[in-house]
Design an enzyme around this catalytic site. Sequence first.
Site, PDB file in Angstrom:
ATOM      1  N   CYS A  85       0.840  -1.198   0.000  1.00 15.55           N
ATOM      2  CA  CYS A  85       0.000   0.000   0.000  1.00 15.55           C
ATOM      3  C   CYS A  85       0.874   1.246   0.000  1.00 15.55           C
ATOM      4  O   CYS A  85       1.876   1.324   0.711  1.00 15.55           O
ATOM      5  CB  CYS A  85      -0.910  -0.010   1.231  1.00 15.55           C
ATOM      6  SG  CYS A  85      -1.842   1.509   1.478  1.00 15.55           S
ATOM      7  N   CYS A 168      -7.113  -0.771   7.463  1.00 14.87           N
ATOM      8  CA  CYS A 168      -6.070   0.259   7.411  1.00 14.87           C
ATOM      9  C   CYS A 168      -5.852   0.779   8.822  1.00 14.87           C
ATOM     10  O   CYS A 168      -6.798   1.190   9.491  1.00 14.87           O
ATOM     11  CB  CYS A 168      -6.478   1.404   6.480  1.00 14.87           C
ATOM     12  SG  CYS A 168      -5.307   2.781   6.473  1.00 14.87           S
ATOM     13  N   GLN A 275      -8.277  19.638   8.300  1.00 16.39           N
ATOM     14  CA  GLN A 275      -7.092  18.855   8.621  1.00 16.39           C
ATOM     15  C   GLN A 275      -7.473  17.407   8.913  1.00 16.39           C
ATOM     16  O   GLN A 275      -8.524  17.129   9.486  1.00 16.39           O
ATOM     17  CB  GLN A 275      -6.368  19.459   9.820  1.00 16.39           C
ATOM     18  CG  GLN A 275      -5.842  20.868   9.586  1.00 16.39           C
ATOM     19  CD  GLN A 275      -4.681  20.914   8.603  1.00 16.39           C
ATOM     20  OE1 GLN A 275      -4.134  19.877   8.205  1.00 16.39           O
ATOM     21  NE2 GLN A 275      -4.300  22.114   8.200  1.00 16.39           N
ATOM     22  N   ASN A 309     -10.361  27.960  10.623  1.00 20.01           N
ATOM     23  CA  ASN A 309      -9.666  27.109  11.588  1.00 20.01           C
ATOM     24  C   ASN A 309      -8.746  27.896  12.516  1.00 20.01           C
ATOM     25  O   ASN A 309      -8.658  27.608  13.721  1.00 20.01           O
ATOM     26  CB  ASN A 309      -8.862  26.042  10.835  1.00 20.01           C
ATOM     27  CG  ASN A 309      -8.267  24.992  11.753  1.00 20.01           C
ATOM     28  OD1 ASN A 309      -8.959  24.403  12.579  1.00 20.01           O
ATOM     29  ND2 ASN A 309      -6.974  24.759  11.615  1.00 20.01           N
ATOM     30  N   GLU A 325      -9.673  34.057   1.840  1.00 18.79           N
ATOM     31  CA  GLU A 325      -9.660  32.703   1.283  1.00 18.79           C
ATOM     32  C   GLU A 325     -10.082  32.785  -0.190  1.00 18.79           C
ATOM     33  O   GLU A 325     -10.904  33.611  -0.560  1.00 18.79           O
ATOM     34  CB  GLU A 325     -10.616  31.805   2.074  1.00 18.79           C
ATOM     35  CG  GLU A 325     -10.996  30.494   1.436  1.00 18.79           C
ATOM     36  CD  GLU A 325      -9.810  29.577   1.194  1.00 18.79           C
ATOM     37  OE1 GLU A 325      -9.761  28.982   0.106  1.00 18.79           O
ATOM     38  OE2 GLU A 325      -8.940  29.455   2.079  1.00 18.79           O
ATOM     39  N   ASP A 373      -1.301  30.199   6.118  1.00 16.24           N
ATOM     40  CA  ASP A 373      -1.516  28.748   6.089  1.00 16.24           C
ATOM     41  C   ASP A 373      -1.767  28.320   4.643  1.00 16.24           C
ATOM     42  O   ASP A 373      -2.854  27.875   4.290  1.00 16.24           O
ATOM     43  CB  ASP A 373      -2.698  28.370   6.989  1.00 16.24           C
ATOM     44  CG  ASP A 373      -2.916  26.859   7.058  1.00 16.24           C
ATOM     45  OD1 ASP A 373      -1.990  26.106   6.721  1.00 16.24           O
ATOM     46  OD2 ASP A 373      -4.029  26.440   7.424  1.00 16.24           O
ATOM     47  N   CYS A 399       2.804  22.990   4.820  1.00 18.49           N
ATOM     48  CA  CYS A 399       2.667  21.552   4.567  1.00 18.49           C
ATOM     49  C   CYS A 399       3.759  21.049   3.624  1.00 18.49           C
ATOM     50  O   CYS A 399       3.710  19.909   3.175  1.00 18.49           O
ATOM     51  CB  CYS A 399       1.292  21.225   4.000  1.00 18.49           C
ATOM     52  SG  CYS A 399       0.910  22.051   2.442  1.00 18.49           S
TER      53      CYS A 399
END
Length: 443
Positions: A85, A168, A275, A309, A325, A373, A399
Site C-alpha cells: 500500500c 487500514c 485537517q 480554523n 480565502e 496557512d 505543509c
Amino acid sequence: MARRRRKQKLPQDPVEAQIASLSHDGRGVTKIDGKATFIHGALPDERVLFRYTGKRKSHDEGEVVAVLEASEQRVTPECAHFGLCGGCSLQHLRAAAQIQYKQQTLLDAFSRIGKIMPEEILPPLTNKTPWGYRRKARLGVKQVLKKGRVLVGFRERNASFVADMDSCEVLHPKIGRTLGELSTLIGSLSIAARIPQIEVAMDDLRCVLIFRLLEPLTHADGEKLREFARHHDFIIYLQEGGPDTVKPLDEEADLHYALPEFGLELYFQPTDFTQVNTGINRQMVGRAIDLLALEKQDQVLDLFCGVGNFTLPMATRAGRVTGVEGAEELVGRARDNARRNRLDNVSFHAANLYESLEHEPWLRQQFNKVLLDPPRSGAWEVLGHLPRMGAKRIAYVSCYPGTLARDAAELVNKLGYRLVSAGVMDMFPHTAHVESVALFVKD
C-alpha cells in the site's frame, strides 16, 4: 527524428549496501560506485540486500530484499499491507525516530534552499498514539474479476492499482476496520464496476462516505447503501459528476469539530478542506496563536483561512481578525462559523491570493500580526505586501518544507524579518509528509 532512449537493463542479482541516510520521501540513501541510490524499505545505519527497480542518469532506485544488519530504530510494521500500500512509507521506523527525521528534513530545507536557520527549534507536536488518526481520505475502488472481489483502499506504492487490503491502521477505526465490508457491499451493487472512488470525511463523531458514480444507482442499490449506512452509522453522499454534483443520498451531514481550548465549534461540508488529524490540529492552532502572542489591541490578518480554523480562535484573543480565502463557498462557511460562535470582531473576504490584489480593500488596512496557512505551493505572491501592511509578527503554517524555506529566505533576506523559531507537527504519522510552523519577527 528523435532517437528513442534505450531502457537500461537492471541487474538481476541482489546487491549489498550500507545505508547512510533517509531521503525526503523516506527511502534509504546509499552510493553504489559513486552514484546515489534510493532504496525503499531501508533505514540509516543498516546493511541490506536490495534489488534494482530502476536506473536513471542522476540516480538509481531499489527495494530491500533482506536486512542483514538492522537499525536500532527499526520496528515491525503494524499494518499487514505495509510495503504494498502506498498510504504509508515509514511504518518500519520507530515513531520517535520518524519525528527526528521530519525535523531534520525541515532544517535541511532551511539550510539548503533558504540558506538560513531558525534561532530556536520548537519541540515537535505529536499525539499519544500515531494510529487511527486519519479522518479525511480518498480511497480507490476497483472491481477485479481475477480476484473475484472489489478492492477498496489506497493505491499501491508507485502504481495506479488499488491495493488489496481489508483494513487500514492509519484511517480512523470507524472506516479503517470496515474496508472489507465496504468491499462486499460494493460487490453486491449492480454498478460495482462503475464506482471508482470513495471520499471519506469525518468530524469528531460522524463519518461521511462520498461515492463517486459513473452510472446512476438502481433503487435496489440505494436500499443496500441505506442499510449499510444504518448498520455502521455512516452518512452516504453521492457524486455523479463534478464537485458541484455532490449531494446526500438521504440526510445531509451536519459536520463540525471542536476546538475546546477556545470554546469553539467549526462547521464544514464533507468536501471542504479540513485537517486530517484532529488531535494535531488542536495543538497546531494553539501553538500558532501562542507564537503570535496575541493581545486585545492586535489587528490580525489570516491568509488562506479556509472555514476559519485559525481565524476564529485568534478572534477570541485579538482585537480584530480578517480572514481571506480563495474559495467563495469556504468564505461563506467561515462567516457562518463566526455567527454560530457569536464572534463579531472578525470579517472575511474572497480573493485569489496568487493573483494581483491591488484592488482588494483589506490590502489597504494595517495589520500588525499575520497568519499564513498556504497550500503546498507556498505564499510567495503575498509576501511583499506584508511589510507595507505593518506586519511585525508572522506565524507561517506549512505543509511542504521546500516552499517554506524558499519563502523564509525572501522574508529574512529581502523583507527584513528574523526567523525566530520553527518546528514540525506530526500531522501524518508513518508517512514522509512534513507539516511545520515557523515564526518571523520584524524588530
